[in-house]
Write a protein that holds these residues in place. Structure first.
Motif, PDB file in Angstrom:
ATOM      1  N   PRO A   1      -9.600  -5.119  -1.373  1.00  0.00           N
ATOM      2  CA  PRO A   1      -8.830  -6.343  -1.597  1.00  0.00           C
ATOM      3  C   PRO A   1      -9.669  -7.450  -2.198  1.00  0.00           C
ATOM      4  CG  PRO A   1      -9.336  -6.095   0.729  1.00  0.00           C
ATOM      5  CD  PRO A   1      -9.803  -4.835   0.051  1.00  0.00           C
ATOM      6  N   SER A   2      -9.027  -8.249  -3.042  1.00  0.00           N
ATOM      7  CA  SER A   2      -9.651  -9.439  -3.596  1.00  0.00           C
ATOM      8  C   SER A   2      -8.846 -10.645  -3.151  1.00  0.00           C
ATOM      9  CB  SER A   2      -9.698  -9.373  -5.123  1.00  0.00           C
ATOM     10  OG  SER A   2     -10.132 -10.603  -5.667  1.00  0.00           O
TER      11      SER A   2
ATOM     12  N   MET B   1      -2.828 -13.103   2.327  1.00  0.00           N
ATOM     13  CA  MET B   1      -2.237 -11.988   1.586  1.00  0.00           C
ATOM     14  C   MET B   1      -3.322 -11.260   0.820  1.00  0.00           C
ATOM     15  SD  MET B   1       0.732 -12.205  -1.290  1.00  0.00           S
ATOM     16  CE  MET B   1       1.265 -10.749  -2.145  1.00  0.00           C
ATOM     17  N   ASN B   2      -3.484  -9.994   1.078  1.00  0.00           N
ATOM     18  CA  ASN B   2      -4.516  -9.218   0.404  1.00  0.00           C
ATOM     19  C   ASN B   2      -4.094  -8.912  -1.021  1.00  0.00           C
ATOM     20  OD1 ASN B   2      -5.734  -9.294   2.803  1.00  0.00           O
ATOM     21  ND2 ASN B   2      -5.419  -7.152   3.321  1.00  0.00           N
ATOM     22  N   ARG B   3      -5.037  -9.020  -1.922  1.00  0.00           N
ATOM     23  CA  ARG B   3      -4.732  -8.763  -3.335  1.00  0.00           C
ATOM     24  C   ARG B   3      -5.599  -7.615  -3.817  1.00  0.00           C
ATOM     25  NH1 ARG B   3      -0.379 -11.212  -4.451  1.00  0.00           N
ATOM     26  NH2 ARG B   3      -0.945 -11.350  -6.615  1.00  0.00           N
ATOM     27  N   THR B   4      -5.012  -6.709  -4.556  1.00  0.00           N
ATOM     28  CA  THR B   4      -5.775  -5.640  -5.180  1.00  0.00           C
ATOM     29  C   THR B   4      -5.491  -5.658  -6.664  1.00  0.00           C
ATOM     30  OG1 THR B   4      -3.980  -4.068  -4.776  1.00  0.00           O
ATOM     31  CG2 THR B   4      -5.765  -4.158  -3.143  1.00  0.00           C
ATOM     32  N   SER B   5      -6.483  -5.318  -7.455  1.00  0.00           N
ATOM     33  CA  SER B   5      -6.354  -5.335  -8.907  1.00  0.00           C
ATOM     34  C   SER B   5      -6.377  -3.913  -9.437  1.00  0.00           C
ATOM     35  CB  SER B   5      -7.507  -6.127  -9.539  1.00  0.00           C
ATOM     36  OG  SER B   5      -7.489  -7.447  -9.061  1.00  0.00           O
ATOM     37  N   ALA B   6      -5.745  -3.733 -10.575  1.00  0.00           N
ATOM     38  CA  ALA B   6      -5.758  -2.422 -11.213  1.00  0.00           C
ATOM     39  C   ALA B   6      -7.151  -2.102 -11.720  1.00  0.00           C
ATOM     40  CB  ALA B   6      -4.760  -2.409 -12.373  1.00  0.00           C
TER      41      ALA B   6
END
Length: 614
Positions: free
Chosen positions: A350-351, A1-6
């Protein structure tokens, strides 16, 4: 699952600043993601994935079930398989896909009968990974296929290092003590050529030129760096650079005509030519440099690219070094040389550093019972010997200390004053949610108009419920109190694991289902597995439904409110069970570990403020 941060609250990226932080664990290997957003550190206990944009946030951790230490970790350089990380543990090759929430590996192969010495991904064939071993066999694996190598060959002596060519997909080089062998897998199991006695001592690294298929650089413990032209039929040595001590590594830069040379606790940038011209030296580690990687970012306006060097040392310090324009100009330029990824903002990348494990499953890099003040001191660089809490650090007024505090918080400010200010923010939640709130939610569900439906559509377009779940996970991640176990866009539901690991290892599992008209319709909240410490399931479920109903009455998202309310309820229950700890209400220590509570609901809009402690 790709994670993105603000985006960071101060609107900057760590790629523009020099930064260092000491982690309380002895990792020995490092590799960087193809986006340059995360690094993975490998050690005896497992892997830790660190978001370089939020380096003070607790890393995602993956345990490796082995008594052997990790001999190499390598992140796949392909954007197509951006979550693949290969790890060598004794005789075993382990490949994880960090894009999945599971900590289980996607492939485990007993690759060699003896210990693996090196692994490397093929840059032009994303699914290929090569392995070398103390046994004389060099193997290439396709991680998508069965547990058999797609190619293997031998020079009949142990192989130490492996590097794939950056231009020619079939060529690779291996190191055998002080010898170098060049292979082309199309031409059978014998090397194209061998550079016997390339150095007088063991070779420590080899690096292919990014654009010239016949150029390779080697470094050795004999204190030399050599460049070789390995054109078929006539290999020759282009130059020899002699250094004052053994060289641990030499690799090509992602820009210009230069090399990064590693010697002990320092690194140097030199020109890639016959004249030994030093351009810059990086000094700061208190122990040997164990790994170095590069990240790059486009700079708006002038079309230039910013570069940053990331290093990990035996002193357990992760350092980020900014590369100035003068250094880039001094190294020179090379046509057709571009970084792997160029983006204007790293927050768009993505993180994979988000933890999806239960609190008791985490690799405990940090002591749960004390604040990690040594992390703060390493980040701030100040002399704060008497500081023991986050708020004491914030009162120093040091700008770097404030930067550290903001790293550990959410997109909101972490707080500037003493503990009393956080208690004041907590006590601002002094209303109650009762039957009236639930009744308002049910009447709102029945009410409908064209204007309301249009407004609901606009809200859904601008703020997906998944974004709300992601934001809540990011906000509570520093406290290690909340992690996402499961999320499904198709069924519009998610499962979140909540705990208070500084008090107890027991956790509560929360299932949330989002109706089609959410947030105008109340989210359906139920409690799954619940630790005995936390009391009655029915009471907690009733409380959660009241909170969700009150949020729906005002058309606001319920995830943040539910998480904060549940956390304080769990803290109160856990404190009551542990009577020797004192009061059953949340203490100043508990409130320090949590982010600021969400904004109280506006009474003028038909809602009531929430008392999370009840």
């Amino acid at each position: 699952m790709n994670r993105t941060s603000a985006r960071w609250p101060y609107g900057a990226s760590t790629i523009g600043v020099d930064y260092s932080i000491k982690y309380p664990y002895r990792f020995t290997k490092m590799s960087i993601s193809p986006y340059g957003r995360d690094v993975v550190l490998g050690g005896r206990a497992g892997l830790a994935i660190i978001d370089l944009e939020f380096p003070l946030s607790p890393p995602r951790t993956i345990s490796i079930d082995s008594m052997w230490k990790i001999s190499k970790v390598a992140w796949c350089p392909s954007l197509q398989h951006h979550g693949w990380v290969g790890t060598a543990v004794n005789q075993t090759l382990v490949v994880h896909d960090l894009a999945n929430t599971s900590s289980q590996p996607m492939r485990v192969v007993r690759a060699h009968p003896m210990a693996i010495t090196d692994i490397a991904w093929a840059p032009l064939v994303p699914s290929w990974i090569g392995t070398t071993s103390i046994d004389p066999i060099v193997k290439i694996w396709d991680v998508r296929r069965d547990q058999k190598p797609v190619w293997y060959f031998s020079r009949w002596e142990p192989a130490d290092l492996l590097a794939f060519n950056n231009v020619h997909m079939h060529r690779l080089a291996t190191v055998h003590r002080n010898k170098i062998a060049i292979w082309d897998i199309r031409y059978g199991s014998s090397p194209l050529m061998t550079l016997d006695d390339a150095h007088s001592d063991d070779i420590t690294s080899i690096s292919w030129h990014p654009t010239c298929e016949d150029t390779i650089v080697s470094a050795s413990r004999d204190g030399t760096v050599k460049r070789w032209n390995v054109e078929v039929g006539r290999p020759q040595n282009d130059y020899v650079h002699v250094f004052g001590q053994e060289v641990l590594g030499a690799e090509y830069l992602p820009f210009g005509d230069g090399l990064l040379v590693t010697q002990g606790d320092s690194l140097a940038v030199v020109r890639d030519d016959a004249q030994l011209a030093f351009v810059h030296q990086f000094v700061g580690h208190a122990g040997a440099v164990l790994g170095s990687e590069w990240r790059s970012q486009a700079r708006g306006g002038d079309g230039r690219v910013r570069h940053q060097l990331v290093t990990w040392g035996h002193d357990q310090v992760l350092r980020m070094w900014t590369i100035g324009d003068r250094m880039v100009d001094n190294v020179g330029t090379t046509p057709n040389r571009t970084p792997r990824v160029i983006k204007d903002h790293f927050d768009e990348l993505p993180s994979f550093a988000t933890n999806f494990l239960r609190p008791h499953e985490l690799l405990h890099l940090y002591d749960q019972h004390t604040l990690p003040s040594d992390l703060l001191l390493a980040a701030s660089g100040g002399d704060f010997a008497d500081i023991t809490t986050w708020h004491e650090l914030s009162r120093t007024g040091d700008p770097k200390a404030r930067l550290a505090l903001r790293h550990m918080g959410s997109s909101e400010d972490f707080g500037d004053g003493p503990v009393a200010q956080r208690i004041a923010a907590y006590t601002a939640w002094d209303g109650t949610v009762g039957k009236a709130g639930a009744a308002r939610a049910s009447t709102t569900d029945e009410h409908s108009s064209d204007d309301d439906e249009e407004a609901m559509d606009e809200t859904n377009e601008s703020s997906e419920w998944t974004d709300e779940v992601d934001a809540a996970a990011q906000k509570y991640r520093p406290s290690k109190a909340v992690s996402i176990k499961h999320i499904s866009r198709e069924t519009r539901e998610c499962t979140i694991v909540v705990g208070v690991p500084w008090i107890t290892r027991e956790t509560a599992t929360v299932d949330i289902k989002f109706p089609a008209r959410y947030p105008q319709s109340a989210a359906e909240v139920s409690i799954g597995a619940l630790g005995q410490t936390f009391g009655l399931r029915s009471a907690i479920e009733s409380r959660m439904r009241d909170v969700a109903g009150a949020c729906a009455a005002q058309g606001v998202g319920a995830v943040d409110y539910c998480m904060y309310t549940l956390l304080l309820a769990l803290i109160s229950a856990a404190r009551s069970k542990k009577a020797h700890k004192g009061s059953s209400r949340a203490s100043a220590e508990d409130l320090e570990r949590l982010p600021l509570p969400p904004t109280p609901l506006d009474e003028t809009r038909g809602g009531r403020q929430l008392d999370a402690a009840q």
